[in-house]
Design an enzyme around this catalytic site. Structure first.
Site: not given
Ligand SMILES: Cc1ncc(COP(=O)(O)O)c(C=O)c1O
Lengths: 269, 406
Positions: A55, A66, A181
């Protein structure tokens, strides 16, 4: 332009691993971190160490999904002058250098929108980027990009979380491709000591509703995590734990750090 | 004046996907999707619930101090020498700015949804103070995210929030202002979604926030519409408001949208000037993008990175803007104008000296814009300026700036 009949490189990858009874090991690195050109050496080193797919993080000024580690790596990359165009160039150079594993972009929507959706997907196809994960683009807002991705045979990869409702997961059938995911925890990215205890149940729930391979990410940092999660999932994704190792090392040693960390995670070291 | 228990006008935009034309929507990270859906459902319920409206309006009246006056500003009118200027006195509400209207509404909703913990972002600190106030009153735990730079320049409000029992977390990432505080609040929400309510302070964010915050703030415009009819027997020719995220402007604009004869003007913060790199004039100089969950104009560079905004006023120092403003701009229904730091300071001084009212730096932008627009208007015309807040919080910034600039 090809027609959308042959399976993507990502789907093929998971099928091949499954036939060998293996799991995907997927590191996340921010393009241009720790130094602008370092990704060109880091990615081959990751593959040598056991990564089966990579990735590539496209840095963004406002990475709201994040935690601190990936945030900092993105800010550093932006300071290093990394742009979306540079990320595409990096992918192109990696392919030219012989990298054959699937490459996936992970990045926020605004830079992609600014670049132009059609141009982005076409350039990904040309550069050898097989799919993309866009954490702030939920299925309800992604119809246009999904259609363009299909046209260029790129995988638009969706995320599901422990909080996701059954209905949401089911709605990905027919929309999602490549893999799904699975976000392991309710939170932002970042290495954690424990992975969620409810993970097997969560994965079983997703598995019962979707036909696609499942890769688990967020918080994974040890070989024990990788082994444990590999029992229920088809792949594991490791980001912050790898990036914090770059942060602690001399930038020149990043490829070595990358190789060794992959070996450590995959139980070879 | 009666506020009544009329439900909000639910026939207008956005559509059920939260779209105002091409703008708006819900670009939420995956973990938040169910929380946003839950919020949407809960808000749709109270939106049409007369009991909620009775409770909300009772608090607005008895706790917030509504209705606020619509004041004929004769001193300002004479000094400018154009239209008759009225001020909608949001500076007189409890806590000193319009932000409290929305905080009360969402606080009630958080209670109703059974969320014991409230998180919020704040720029100038007015929304943080309003949220901390409501949480104190309603017995909710309160965490406020505020950029480090704003913690410095709005120290008074930080002290107020702490006194009110809120935890203030200084955010050191990015530009250390409102946008970064909002990123951090969203990260907190992602992490603590089960027990936390995210109380957004402007008409930004994912659907339903832009609609919901506008609904709660539109009490400003509904009152002003009744008040100007009573005072002048007709609607105004123009309304002027400052635009940060855009909540005070949407609040006063919205009830006038259907009255095409009323011109709507937004004042954006132009910092050192829109020709420079240091400004926050999103609608004037931005490009369509996605930030903080909705599609709208955004200040961004050619690579799609969000730019740091700059304004002397912390409340306008934001590189995004609510999606409904983007829609109003593109449809031509409202017009948006840049106002620099220096011009805002002129507006600030003008109001102090002609009316004995010290405005916040945010609406000082609107005062200057009103003066600029007045040149094309006659003494028969009527203009309303939304005076969104009072200036106590800005004394430090203003004395410093005027020391240098005057
Ligand atoms: C007094 C005042 N006016 C205006 C604003 C700008 O916000 P909005 O554009 O949402 O009204 C703020 C924000 O802090 C404020 O405190």
């Amino acid at each position: 332009m090809t027609t959308a009949t042959t399976p993507s490189r990502i789907a093929g990858h998971f099928a091949e691993l499954a036939s060998q009874n293996r799991k995907a090991l997927v590191p996340y690195v921010t393009v241009g971190h720790p130094t602008k050109e370092s990704t060109l050496e880091i990615v081959p080193a990751l593959i040598e160490g056991g990564a089966t797919m990579v990735e590539l993080g496209v840095p963004f000024s406002d990475p709201l999904a994040d935690g601190p580690t990936i945030q900092r790596s993105g800010f550093k990359a932006l300071q290093n002058g990394v742009t979306l165009a540079f990320c595409l160039e990096t992918a192109r150079d990696l392919r030219a250098g012989g990298v054959e594993v699937p490459l996936i972009f992970m990045g926020y929507y605004n830079p992609i929108l600014r670049y132009g959706l059609e141009r982005f997907v076409a350039d990904c196809a040309e550069a050898g980027v097989d799919g993309f994960i866009i954490p702030d683009l939920p299925p309800d807002e992604s119809a246009e990009l999904a259609a363009i991705s299909r046209k260029h045979q790129r995988d638009l990869i969706f995320m599901v979380a422990p909080t996701s409702r059954d209905q949401h997961i089911e709605s990905l059938n027919g929309q999602a491709s490549g893999f799904v995911y699975c976000v392991s925890i309710t939170g932002v990215t970042g290495a954690r000591d424990d992975v969620s205890v409810d993970l097997p149940a969560f994965l079983a729930r997703v598995r019962s509703k979707l036909e696609l391979p499942l890769a688990v990410g967020f918080g994974i940092s040890t070989p024990e995590h990788v082994r444990e999660i590999g029992r229920d999932a088809d792949g594991v994704i490791v980001g912050s734990a790898l990036i914090s190792r770059f942060d602690e090392a001399d930038p020149a040693d990043a490829p070595t750090v990358a190789r060794e960390f992959m070996r450590y995670l995959s139980g070879q070291a | 004046m009666t506020t009544g228990t009329t439900p909000f006008d639910i026939t207008s935009l956005p559509d059920d996907r939260g779209r105002f034309g091409e703008f708006g929507g819900s670009y939420a990270p995956v973990t938040l999707i169910p929380a946003v859906e839950e919020l949407r459902t809960a808000y749709n319920e109270i939106r049409e619930d007369p009991e909620f409206h009775i409770e909300f309006e009772s608090l607005l009246k008895n706790y917030v101090g509504r209705p606020t006056p619509l004041y004929f500003a004769t001193g300002l009118t004479d000094a400018i020498g154009g239209p008759k200027i009225y001020l909608k006195r949001e500076d007189l509400v409890h806590t000193g700015a319009h932000k409290i209207n929305n905080a009360v509404g969402q606080g009630l909703l958080a209670k109703k949804m059974g969320k014991p913990r409230v998180i919020a972002e704040t720029g100038a600190g007015q929304h943080g103070v309003a949220t901390a106030t409501v949480c104190a009153k309603m017995g909710l735990e309160c965490v406020i995210y505020m950029g480090e730079l704003d913690v410095e320049r709005q120290a008074l409000n930080v002290a107020r929030m702490r006194l009110l029992g809120a935890e203030v977390r200084a955010v050191s990432s990015g530009s250390r202002t409102l946008k970064d505080a909002m990123n951090e609040a969203i990260r907190d929400w992602v992490t603590n979604v089960e027990n936390s309510y995210y109380l957004i302070g402007s008409v930004a964010g994912m659907h339903p926030y832009p609609m919901m915050v506008r609904d709660f703030q539109s009490v400003i415009g509904r009152e002003a519409r009744d008040q100007i009819r009573e005072a002048e027997g007709r609607l105004p020719d123009a309304i002027v408001a400052c635009v940060g995220g855009g909540s005070n402007a949407m609040g006063i604009f919205h009830p006038f949208l259907e009255h095409a004869e009323v011109a709507l003007h937004g004042a954006e913060a132009a910092g050192d000037g829109v020709g420079t790199e240091r400004h926050a004039a999103t609608l004037t100089a931005g490009h369509v993008g996605v930030l903080h969950g909705s599609r709208s104009y955004v200040l961004q560079d050619a690579d799609g990175q969000i730019m740091e905004a700059h304004s002397i006023s912390a409340g306008l120092d934001y590189p995004g803007v609510g999606p409904e403003h983007s829609y109003l701009k593109d449809s031509g229904r409202a017009t948006y104008h840049p106002v620099t730091d220096a011009e805002a300071l002129d507006g600030f001084k003008l109001l102090c000296r002609t009316e004995g009212i010290i405005p916040a730096l945010e609406p000082a932008h609107a005062i200057h814009l009103a003066q600029r627009l007045s040149g094309d208007m006659s003494s028969d015309d009527i203009m309303i300026i939304n005076l969104s807040g009072r200036g106590d919080k800005d004394m430090h910034t203003v004395t410093e700036a005027l020391g240098v600039m005057s």
